[in-house]
Design an enzyme around this catalytic site. Sequence first.
Site, PDB file in Angstrom:
ATOM      1  N   HIS A 150       0.836  -1.205   0.000  1.00  0.00           N
ATOM      2  CA  HIS A 150       0.000   0.000   0.000  1.00  0.00           C
ATOM      3  C   HIS A 150       0.865   1.246   0.000  1.00  0.00           C
ATOM      4  CE1 HIS A 150       0.494   1.673   4.072  1.00  0.00           C
ATOM      5  NE2 HIS A 150       0.681   0.429   4.448  1.00  0.00           N
ATOM      6  N   CYS A 151       0.262   2.324  -0.462  1.00  0.00           N
ATOM      7  CA  CYS A 151       0.840   3.656  -0.328  1.00  0.00           C
ATOM      8  C   CYS A 151      -0.258   4.499   0.304  1.00  0.00           C
ATOM      9  CB  CYS A 151       1.315   4.197  -1.686  1.00  0.00           C
ATOM     10  SG  CYS A 151       0.034   4.277  -2.949  1.00  0.00           S
ATOM     11  N   ALA A 152      -0.282   5.791   0.043  1.00  0.00           N
ATOM     12  CA  ALA A 152      -1.313   6.636   0.658  1.00  0.00           C
ATOM     13  C   ALA A 152      -2.703   6.285   0.139  1.00  0.00           C
ATOM     14  CB  ALA A 152      -1.003   8.111   0.408  1.00  0.00           C
ATOM     15  N   PHE A 157      -3.396   3.593   2.692  1.00  0.00           N
ATOM     16  CA  PHE A 157      -3.341   3.909   4.118  1.00  0.00           C
ATOM     17  C   PHE A 157      -4.379   4.954   4.494  1.00  0.00           C
ATOM     18  CE2 PHE A 157      -1.997   6.399   7.749  1.00  0.00           C
ATOM     19  CZ  PHE A 157      -1.915   5.392   8.699  1.00  0.00           C
TER      20      PHE A 157
END
Length: 131
Positions: free
Chosen positions: A70-72, A108
């Site tokens: 995951h990232c943002a 996230f």
Amino acid sequence: MARKGVSYVTAAEVVSMVRDPHVAIIDVRDEERICDAHIAGSHHYASDGFAERLPEIAEATRGKQTLVFHCALSQVRGPTCARMFSDYLSETKEDSAVKSITVLERGFNGWELSGRPVCRCKDSPCKGVCS
């Protein structure tokens, strides 16, 4: 060996997976992880240096069957790094237990906004004892 392609999982699905010792959460956010919280127990490999760290990531995830990237927002960096790691495992014939490479839907930000538990420790990797 890793499956072809990358699939998505929801935050609800990840909540049930997060304590499984055969699952690794891979956070590919860059510097915002330092300022923001993270998913407890996650590993941090910033997207800006991800390609150079592929062998290290393979070693750190040895024995894991499922990886959740995951990232943002999981719109660019998370899926890109997940595909890159999947390709790396396929191309190098790396001895790996990984069967599933997934991406956290909504990243996230979605995880945190949905009220899921977060950690604010500075450990790398996070030991997963915070909430």
